[in-house]
Write a protein that holds these residues in place. Structure first.
Motif, PDB file in Angstrom:
ATOM      1  N   TYR A 284       0.822  -1.223   0.000  1.00 53.31           N
ATOM      2  CA  TYR A 284       0.000   0.000   0.000  1.00 53.31           C
ATOM      3  C   TYR A 284       0.851   1.266   0.000  1.00 53.31           C
ATOM      4  O   TYR A 284       0.323   2.365  -0.185  1.00 53.31           O
ATOM      5  CB  TYR A 284      -0.926  -0.002   1.233  1.00 53.31           C
ATOM      6  N   LEU A 285       2.153   1.144   0.157  1.00 51.51           N
ATOM      7  CA  LEU A 285       3.010   2.320   0.314  1.00 51.51           C
ATOM      8  C   LEU A 285       2.872   3.296  -0.854  1.00 51.51           C
ATOM      9  O   LEU A 285       2.687   4.500  -0.663  1.00 51.51           O
ATOM     10  CB  LEU A 285       4.460   1.867   0.469  1.00 51.51           C
ATOM     11  N   GLY A 286       2.970   2.811  -2.064  1.00 53.79           N
ATOM     12  CA  GLY A 286       2.843   3.692  -3.231  1.00 53.79           C
ATOM     13  C   GLY A 286       1.476   4.344  -3.315  1.00 53.79           C
ATOM     14  O   GLY A 286       1.347   5.537  -3.635  1.00 53.79           O
ATOM     15  N   HIS A 287       0.423   3.577  -3.012  1.00 50.94           N
ATOM     16  CA  HIS A 287      -0.941   4.120  -3.040  1.00 50.94           C
ATOM     17  C   HIS A 287      -1.111   5.201  -1.971  1.00 50.94           C
ATOM     18  O   HIS A 287      -1.788   6.208  -2.196  1.00 50.94           O
ATOM     19  CB  HIS A 287      -1.947   2.992  -2.821  1.00 50.94           C
ATOM     20  N   ALA A 288      -0.511   4.958  -0.794  1.00 53.74           N
ATOM     21  CA  ALA A 288      -0.598   5.947   0.279  1.00 53.74           C
ATOM     22  C   ALA A 288       0.078   7.257  -0.111  1.00 53.74           C
ATOM     23  O   ALA A 288      -0.437   8.353   0.157  1.00 53.74           O
ATOM     24  CB  ALA A 288       0.038   5.381   1.557  1.00 53.74           C
ATOM     25  N   ILE A 289       1.239   7.148  -0.743  1.00 53.57           N
ATOM     26  CA  ILE A 289       1.971   8.345  -1.183  1.00 53.57           C
ATOM     27  C   ILE A 289       1.122   9.173  -2.140  1.00 53.57           C
ATOM     28  O   ILE A 289       1.001  10.396  -1.997  1.00 53.57           O
ATOM     29  CB  ILE A 289       3.301   7.934  -1.846  1.00 53.57           C
ATOM     30  N   GLU A 290       0.513   8.504  -3.111  1.00 55.31           N
ATOM     31  CA  GLU A 290      -0.307   9.221  -4.083  1.00 55.31           C
ATOM     32  C   GLU A 290      -1.541   9.834  -3.417  1.00 55.31           C
ATOM     33  O   GLU A 290      -1.940  10.956  -3.738  1.00 55.31           O
ATOM     34  CB  GLU A 290      -0.729   8.265  -5.206  1.00 55.31           C
ATOM     35  N   ALA A 291      -2.157   9.107  -2.474  1.00 56.32           N
ATOM     36  CA  ALA A 291      -3.339   9.630  -1.785  1.00 56.32           C
ATOM     37  C   ALA A 291      -2.981  10.864  -0.948  1.00 56.32           C
ATOM     38  O   ALA A 291      -3.757  11.822  -0.863  1.00 56.32           O
ATOM     39  CB  ALA A 291      -3.952   8.548  -0.898  1.00 56.32           C
ATOM     40  N   MET A 292      -1.798  10.854  -0.342  1.00 54.68           N
ATOM     41  CA  MET A 292      -1.360  12.010   0.450  1.00 54.68           C
ATOM     42  C   MET A 292      -1.062  13.204  -0.437  1.00 54.68           C
ATOM     43  O   MET A 292      -1.391  14.349  -0.105  1.00 54.68           O
ATOM     44  CB  MET A 292      -0.132  11.631   1.277  1.00 54.68           C
ATOM     45  N   LYS A 293      -0.457  12.945  -1.566  1.00 55.38           N
ATOM     46  CA  LYS A 293      -0.162  14.043  -2.485  1.00 55.38           C
ATOM     47  C   LYS A 293      -1.439  14.681  -3.028  1.00 55.38           C
ATOM     48  O   LYS A 293      -1.478  15.874  -3.315  1.00 55.38           O
ATOM     49  CB  LYS A 293       0.714  13.533  -3.637  1.00 55.38           C
ATOM     50  N   ARG A 294      -2.505  13.864  -3.133  1.00 55.80           N
ATOM     51  CA  ARG A 294      -3.794  14.387  -3.608  1.00 55.80           C
ATOM     52  C   ARG A 294      -4.600  15.022  -2.476  1.00 55.80           C
ATOM     53  O   ARG A 294      -5.679  15.573  -2.718  1.00 55.80           O
ATOM     54  CB  ARG A 294      -4.611  13.257  -4.247  1.00 55.80           C
ATOM     55  N   GLY A 295      -4.104  14.918  -1.250  1.00 59.08           N
ATOM     56  CA  GLY A 295      -4.797  15.487  -0.115  1.00 59.08           C
ATOM     57  C   GLY A 295      -5.947  14.648   0.406  1.00 59.08           C
ATOM     58  O   GLY A 295      -6.776  15.127   1.186  1.00 59.08           O
ATOM     59  N   GLU A 296      -6.014  13.377   0.012  1.00 56.64           N
ATOM     60  CA  GLU A 296      -7.126  12.514   0.415  1.00 56.64           C
ATOM     61  C   GLU A 296      -6.944  11.947   1.821  1.00 56.64           C
ATOM     62  O   GLU A 296      -7.925  11.690   2.525  1.00 56.64           O
ATOM     63  CB  GLU A 296      -7.284  11.371  -0.597  1.00 56.64           C
ATOM     64  N   ILE A 297      -5.705  11.698   2.216  1.00 54.94           N
ATOM     65  CA  ILE A 297      -5.434  11.192   3.562  1.00 54.94           C
ATOM     66  C   ILE A 297      -4.242  11.949   4.139  1.00 54.94           C
ATOM     67  O   ILE A 297      -3.440  12.529   3.396  1.00 54.94           O
ATOM     68  CB  ILE A 297      -5.147   9.676   3.584  1.00 54.94           C
ATOM     69  N   LYS A 298      -4.120  11.908   5.457  1.00 55.49           N
ATOM     70  CA  LYS A 298      -2.996  12.564   6.124  1.00 55.49           C
ATOM     71  C   LYS A 298      -1.972  11.569   6.634  1.00 55.49           C
ATOM     72  O   LYS A 298      -0.769  11.797   6.549  1.00 55.49           O
ATOM     73  CB  LYS A 298      -3.499  13.422   7.289  1.00 55.49           C
ATOM     74  N   ARG A 299      -2.472  10.455   7.183  1.00 52.32           N
ATOM     75  CA  ARG A 299      -1.556   9.465   7.760  1.00 52.32           C
ATOM     76  C   ARG A 299      -1.971   8.053   7.385  1.00 52.32           C
ATOM     77  O   ARG A 299      -3.168   7.750   7.276  1.00 52.32           O
ATOM     78  CB  ARG A 299      -1.541   9.550   9.290  1.00 52.32           C
TER      79      ARG A 299
END
Length: 339
Positions: A284-299
C-alpha cells in the motif's frame, strides 16, 4: 542434476547446478537453490530499474541497497550469508551503491524501510533503495485448494517490489521515525500483546489515537487466493483485530456497527500475491503516497508480522510498524519515501 525448463509443455532448456569441483557435492548449490536465487535477483533488478525509470533517477545516484527477500544465498559453509543486495544492484547498474540483505521473514520489508529511513535521516546515505525479489519457492504455494476444485491456480506470479528512501524535500510524504513500533522479546505471542506494542504504543508516543490514522496496511494477501485455500481473508482478520484494539482503547464505541464502519474507513481489500514478504503491509506504500499528495489522507500506518518460529530456533514471532505522514513542511527529523 539439471532442472528441465518447459514452455507450453515443451522442454526449451535446462538449469544446471554448480558443477565446479568445490560445488559439485554441495546441496546448497543444487540447481533448484540456484534457480531460486536467480529469480530473486532478476525480479529484484527489474523492480529497481522500473523504479528508477519512473522516478527519473539515474542508477549512479543510488548510495545503498537493502534487500528484504526470502532467498538464502550461500554455500554449505555459509548458507544464507547474503550478497543479494549487491548482486541486484550490479544487475540494475547501481555501480556507486553498496548494500546488504535484511532478514525478518514477512516483516523484512517494513524492517528494511525503517532501516533505510534511519540511514538517510542520520546523514550516512542520501538515496537508499529497499528491494524485494520474488520467491520462487512460494510460487503457487496455495495450489491444493484450486486443484481440488479443478480451477486455475491464482497465485501464479513471481512478484517483486522496490522503494526509494531519500532526504526530506518538504513535499513528499515522510516517515515518522519518532513513532516506530517494535515487538520486544518479552511481549509473548498473544494478538493483544502484539498490537499493543506495534499499534497502540507508537501512536501514544506521539500523542495520537487509532482514529487519527486514515488508513492501516497490515498483511494484504489477496482473499480470492487465501479463502479458496482455506486460510480465510487475512486482511479482514487483521482489521478485526485493529478495530478490537480501537474499541478496547476507547477510540471507538464497543458496537458491531461502529466497528464495521471503522473497518470500512481505515481498511482495504487484500490485493497482493501470497509470496510471504510481498503482501506484508508495504504494497500500500505507493498508493498511500499518491493519496497524500492528492490530499485525500494525512496518515497511514503499516503493520507487519513475522513468523520467526519457522526457523525452528525459537517459538517467538516478531512485529514492526511505521507511520507515513503527509509532509508538514517543517524541520522535523523525517525522510522522504517513494514507490
Amino acid at each position: 542434476l539439471a532442472l528441465p525448463m518447459y514452455l507450453s509443455g515443451e522442454i526449451v532448456g535446462c538449469f544446471n547446478r554448480d558443477n565446479r569441483a568445490e560445488g559439485r557435492e554441495d546441496e546448497n548449490l543444487a540447481a533448484h537453490h540456484l534457480l531460486e536465487n536467480l529469480c530473486a535477483k532478476a525480479s529484484g533488478a527489474l523492480a529497481i530499474k522500473w523504479l528508477l525509470c519512473r522516478e527519473g533517477i539515474g542508477p549512479e545516484k543510488i548510495d545503498f541497497i537493502i534487500t528484504c527477500g526470502e532467498e538464502a544465498c550461500g554455500d554449505r559453509y555459509q548458507r544464507g550469508g547474503g550478497g543479494m543486495a549487491k548482486a541486484i544492484g550490479e544487475m540494475a547498474g547501481c555501480f556507486n551503491a553498496s548494500g546488504f540483505d535484511l532478514k525478518n521473514f514477512c516483516a523484512a520489508p517494513a524492517s528494511a524501510v525503517i532501516t533505510a529511513a534511519s540511514l538517510v535521516a542520520s546523514g550516512i546515505y542520501e538515496n537508499v533503495v529497499v528491494v524485494g525479489g520474488g520467491s520462487l519457492s512460494k510460487l503457487g504455494m496455495k495450489f491444493e485448494g484450486f486443484l481440488k476444485d479443478n480451477t486455475p491456480i491464482l497465485d501464479d506470479c513471481l512478484a517483486s517490489m522496490a522503494f526509494l528512501i531519500s532526504r526530506n524535500d518538504y513535499v513528499s510524504p515522510v516517515i515518522r521515525l519518532d513513532a516506530i513500533g517494535k515487538m520486544p522479546i518479552s511481549a509473548g505471542t498473544s494478538d493483544e500483546k502484539v498490537y499493543q506494542h506495534i499499534l497502540i504504543e507508537p501512536l501514544e508516543k506521539i500523542g495520537l489515537k487509532i482514529t487519527d490514522i486514515d488508513k492501516f496496511a497490515p498483511e494484504l494477501q489477496n482473499p480470492e487466493i487465501m479463502i479458496h485455500a482455506g486460510a480465510g481473508d487475512v486482511a479482514q482478520k487483521n482489521y478485526l483485530k485493529i478495530a478490537g484494539m480501537a474499541a478496547q482503547s476507547g477510540a471507538i464505541e464497543r458496537k458491531p456497527e461502529v466497528a464495521k464502519a471503522f473497518m470500512e474507513k481505515v481498511g482495504m481489500p487484500g490485493f497482493a500475491p501470497t509470496q510471504g514478504h510481498i503482501p506484508s503491509a508495504v504494497p500500500y506504500l505507493g498508493h498511500a503516497i499518491e493519496a497524500m499528495k492528492r490530499g485525500e489522507i494525512k496518515r497511514a500506518m503499516f503493520l507487519a508480522k513475522a513468523s520467526l518460529f519457522l526457523s525452528r530456533c525459537t517459538t517467538l514471532y516478531d512485529g514492526v510498524s511505521f507511520i507515513l505522514e503527509r509532509n508538514p513542511k517543517a524541520g522535523k527529523k523525517t525522510v522522504n519515501v517513494g514507490p
